[in-house]
Design a protein around this motif. Structure first.
Motif, PDB file in Angstrom:
ATOM      1  N   ILE A 224      -7.370 -43.957   3.599  1.00 24.71           N
ATOM      2  CA  ILE A 224      -7.602 -43.184   2.379  1.00 24.71           C
ATOM      3  C   ILE A 224      -6.262 -42.755   1.801  1.00 24.71           C
ATOM      4  O   ILE A 224      -5.426 -42.184   2.506  1.00 24.71           O
ATOM      5  N   TYR A 225      -6.045 -43.035   0.530  1.00 27.44           N
ATOM      6  CA  TYR A 225      -4.813 -42.648  -0.158  1.00 27.44           C
ATOM      7  C   TYR A 225      -4.707 -41.129  -0.147  1.00 27.44           C
ATOM      8  O   TYR A 225      -5.690 -40.416  -0.342  1.00 27.44           O
ATOM      9  N   ASN A 226      -3.487 -40.623   0.099  1.00 24.82           N
ATOM     10  CA  ASN A 226      -3.339 -39.185   0.347  1.00 24.82           C
ATOM     11  C   ASN A 226      -3.239 -38.338  -0.913  1.00 24.82           C
ATOM     12  O   ASN A 226      -2.923 -37.140  -0.822  1.00 24.82           O
ATOM     13  N   HIS A 227      -3.486 -38.908  -2.081  1.00 24.34           N
ATOM     14  CA  HIS A 227      -3.527 -38.118  -3.312  1.00 24.34           C
ATOM     15  C   HIS A 227      -4.892 -38.312  -3.979  1.00 24.34           C
ATOM     16  O   HIS A 227      -5.353 -39.448  -4.111  1.00 24.34           O
ATOM     17  N   PRO A 228      -5.546 -37.242  -4.403  1.00 22.29           N
ATOM     18  CA  PRO A 228      -6.851 -37.388  -5.068  1.00 22.29           C
ATOM     19  C   PRO A 228      -6.681 -37.914  -6.483  1.00 22.29           C
ATOM     20  O   PRO A 228      -5.592 -37.869  -7.066  1.00 22.29           O
ATOM     21  N   GLY A 229      -7.766 -38.409  -7.045  1.00 25.31           N
ATOM     22  CA  GLY A 229      -7.750 -38.928  -8.406  1.00 25.31           C
ATOM     23  C   GLY A 229      -8.810 -38.270  -9.257  1.00 25.31           C
ATOM     24  O   GLY A 229      -9.711 -37.587  -8.753  1.00 25.31           O
ATOM     25  N   LYS A 230      -8.690 -38.485 -10.564  1.00 30.22           N
ATOM     26  CA  LYS A 230      -9.644 -37.915 -11.507  1.00 30.22           C
ATOM     27  C   LYS A 230     -10.074 -38.983 -12.496  1.00 30.22           C
ATOM     28  O   LYS A 230      -9.243 -39.688 -13.067  1.00 30.22           O
ATOM     29  N   VAL A 231     -11.385 -39.108 -12.683  1.00 26.35           N
ATOM     30  CA  VAL A 231     -11.907 -40.061 -13.664  1.00 26.35           C
ATOM     31  C   VAL A 231     -11.632 -39.508 -15.056  1.00 26.35           C
ATOM     32  O   VAL A 231     -12.017 -38.378 -15.380  1.00 26.35           O
ATOM     33  N   THR A 232     -10.949 -40.306 -15.906  1.00 26.65           N
ATOM     34  CA  THR A 232     -10.540 -39.838 -17.229  1.00 26.65           C
ATOM     35  C   THR A 232     -11.138 -40.626 -18.379  1.00 26.65           C
ATOM     36  O   THR A 232     -11.209 -40.116 -19.497  1.00 26.65           O
ATOM     37  N   LYS A 233     -11.539 -41.862 -18.131  1.00 28.79           N
ATOM     38  CA  LYS A 233     -12.003 -42.701 -19.235  1.00 28.79           C
ATOM     39  C   LYS A 233     -13.216 -43.513 -18.810  1.00 28.79           C
ATOM     40  O   LYS A 233     -13.401 -43.801 -17.629  1.00 28.79           O
ATOM     41  N   MET A 234     -14.018 -43.887 -19.815  1.00 27.36           N
ATOM     42  CA  MET A 234     -15.144 -44.781 -19.569  1.00 27.36           C
ATOM     43  C   MET A 234     -15.294 -45.695 -20.773  1.00 27.36           C
ATOM     44  O   MET A 234     -15.201 -45.251 -21.924  1.00 27.36           O
TER      45      MET A 234
ATOM     46  N   GLN B  36     -17.144 -50.002 -17.331  1.00 31.62           N
ATOM     47  CA  GLN B  36     -15.905 -49.761 -16.584  1.00 31.62           C
ATOM     48  C   GLN B  36     -15.427 -48.323 -16.757  1.00 31.62           C
ATOM     49  O   GLN B  36     -15.451 -47.762 -17.844  1.00 31.62           O
ATOM     50  N   LEU B  37     -14.993 -47.730 -15.650  1.00 27.09           N
ATOM     51  CA  LEU B  37     -14.411 -46.396 -15.661  1.00 27.09           C
ATOM     52  C   LEU B  37     -12.993 -46.472 -15.113  1.00 27.09           C
ATOM     53  O   LEU B  37     -12.639 -47.407 -14.379  1.00 27.09           O
ATOM     54  N   ILE B  38     -12.173 -45.486 -15.472  1.00 25.40           N
ATOM     55  CA  ILE B  38     -10.782 -45.455 -15.036  1.00 25.40           C
ATOM     56  C   ILE B  38     -10.486 -44.101 -14.401  1.00 25.40           C
ATOM     57  O   ILE B  38     -10.751 -43.052 -14.996  1.00 25.40           O
ATOM     58  N   ALA B  39      -9.969 -44.146 -13.185  1.00 22.05           N
ATOM     59  CA  ALA B  39      -9.517 -42.930 -12.492  1.00 22.05           C
ATOM     60  C   ALA B  39      -7.997 -42.988 -12.377  1.00 22.05           C
ATOM     61  O   ALA B  39      -7.420 -44.034 -12.103  1.00 22.05           O
ATOM     62  N   VAL B  40      -7.349 -41.854 -12.595  1.00 26.14           N
ATOM     63  CA  VAL B  40      -5.884 -41.791 -12.559  1.00 26.14           C
ATOM     64  C   VAL B  40      -5.440 -41.119 -11.265  1.00 26.14           C
ATOM     65  O   VAL B  40      -5.944 -40.050 -10.896  1.00 26.14           O
ATOM     66  N   PHE B  41      -4.484 -41.758 -10.575  1.00 30.61           N
ATOM     67  CA  PHE B  41      -3.914 -41.237  -9.339  1.00 30.61           C
ATOM     68  C   PHE B  41      -2.395 -41.119  -9.506  1.00 30.61           C
ATOM     69  O   PHE B  41      -1.753 -42.047 -10.011  1.00 30.61           O
ATOM     70  N   GLN B  42      -1.844 -40.000  -9.085  1.00 31.19           N
ATOM     71  CA  GLN B  42      -0.392 -39.858  -9.067  1.00 31.19           C
ATOM     72  C   GLN B  42       0.186 -40.747  -7.961  1.00 31.19           C
ATOM     73  O   GLN B  42      -0.454 -40.961  -6.936  1.00 31.19           O
ATOM     74  N   ASN B  43       1.393 -41.244  -8.184  1.00 32.04           N
ATOM     75  CA  ASN B  43       1.984 -42.215  -7.261  1.00 32.04           C
ATOM     76  C   ASN B  43       3.445 -41.876  -6.962  1.00 32.04           C
ATOM     77  O   ASN B  43       4.351 -42.694  -7.177  1.00 32.04           O
TER      78      ASN B  43
END
Length: 395
Positions: free
Chosen positions: A246-256, A268-275
């Motif tokens: 599991i990636y150690n940063h959470p994400g948030k769904v921002t677009k659909m 299609q949905l898009i979730a943004v994760f910091q990297n």
């Protein structure tokens, strides 16, 4: 002997529980007694996993605007670059010559303009002295205006030549990380070259693409009022990487996407994760994990549910203690032991938890508690002899 007795009791308990007091050849504590519970609410936590594709927030294909041979490659694969940094240099001898030619045209036009200007100014003086007429003065003025226009045209040509020359220095339009470099020094490239010279991916944060079914999206929209409100209400999601971690940063769904794909019936949905560690790479794959928490869910054991042609049924109990074969609908996510009921059951309803294979719709029963049901099984197991057990198992 004690060990054998324990095994026999355990075997009988399992047999009684599975048969639920089956008629014929086996002692029972009342064929009309069934364990019944009243529907309440409890907390439910589940999750749904969706296949996903990882992309940079900005993935830019780098292509040259002019044709020519690559004379220099200034970057390496995986290198971080800034906006405006020169990535490639294309042979520019021809374009430099075009700039010099355009500069010479500007110089010629300016000289002609200066000559026309002197002629016009001289004609103005002659006109004031009434040596020449209006026609001669107007002709000199028009020649001067034409010369000025020629200078402007030559300067535009010079600006165009310089811009074309600048295209020989292929720069990064944004900050990011360099992708593959399929071309080396000496390769002939143009704007139509395929593949592109490279890709610059802005991976400070990553967009993870996944799809949900039309039904799930409609359910979300109906619950929240609008699709955008449903997205805002979605919980923080997790990203499962290709290696299962599991990636150690959470994400948030921002677009659909506003369009349903007719081929898949999904959107299609898009979730943004910091990297920040640059662990995620554009083009990678993984899975989005969407948690589902419900503080007032109706949860029932899967063991009390029968399934017929993809439909699920339970036996509810009416006020006069008659059972009713009732269809229910459950959430698609489950923990393998319980279902979360979405339709068909309400708080306060009663249902049978064991022995459902012997029931028929409309049958009258005597409700008992699940605890009393287990207690009677234990009592019956202790009261039976070894011969009873063997005989029951044969049947």
């Amino acid at each position: 002997m004690k060990i054998k007795s324990y095994f026999m009791v355990a075997a009988l308990a399992a047999l009684v529980a599975s048969c639920g007091g089956k008629r014929g050849g086996m002692p029972n504590f009342g064929d009309d007694e069934y364990p019944v519970v009243t529907v309440g609410t409890s907390s439910s936590a589940s999750q749904t996993t969706y296949p996903a594709t990882i992309k940079g927030v900005q993935d830019v294909e780098i292509r040259p605007k002019v044709a020519g041979f690559i004379t220099r490659v200034n970057v390496k694969e995986g290198q971080t670059v800034g906006a405006g940094q020169v990535l490639f240099v294309i042979d520019n001898a021809t374009y430099q010559a075009a700039v010099r030619q355009a500069q010479a045209a500007v110089n010629t036009a300016q000289a002609q303009m200066n000559t026309a200007k002197l002629a016009y100014e001289n004609n103005q003086k002659l006109y004031e002295q009434q040596i020449i007429g209006d026609f001669e003065l107007s002709t000199a003025k028009n020649s001067y205006e034409t010369a000025k226009a020629a200078v402007a045209q030559a300067q535009a040509g010079l600006a165009s030549a310089r811009e074309t020359l600048s295209f020989c220095y292929v720069k990064s339009p944004a900050s990011g990380v360099i992708g593959n470099l399929p071309y080396k020094v000496g390769a002939m490239v143009s704007s139509a070259s395929s593949p592109a010279l490279t890709t610059v991916s802005n991976n400070s944060s990553m967009e993870v693409y996944f799809s949900m079914t039309e039904k799930d999206i409609l359910d979300m929209a109906k619950t929240s009022g609008t699709a955008q409100a449903a997205i805002s209400a979605m919980p923080t999601v997790k990203l499962q990487l290709a290696d299962g971690t599991i990636y150690n940063h959470p994400g948030k769904v921002t677009k659909m996407s506003g369009v349903i794909d007719p081929a898949t019936g999904s959107s299609q949905l898009i979730a943004v994760f910091q990297n920040p560690e640059r662990l995620l790479k554009s083009g990678g794959s993984g899975a989005i994990i969407v948690p589902h928490d419900n503080a007032s869910a109706i949860v029932i054991p899967q063991s009390c549910v029968s399934e017929v042609q993809d439909k699920k049924f339970i036996y509810t109990v009416t006020k006069d203690n008659k059972v009713k074969y009732t269809e229910i609908k459950v959430a698609p996510q489950s923990d393998g032991n319980n279902y979360v009921v979405t339709e068909g059951l309400n708080v306060g309803d009663r249902y049978v938890t064991n022995g459902i294979t012997k029931l028929t719709d409309g049958q009258e029963i005597k409700p008992i508690t699940p605890e009393r049901y287990q207690q009677k099984i234990s009592e019956q197991a202790k009261a039976m002899s070894a011969g009873d057990i063997v005989g029951a198992m044969k049947k």
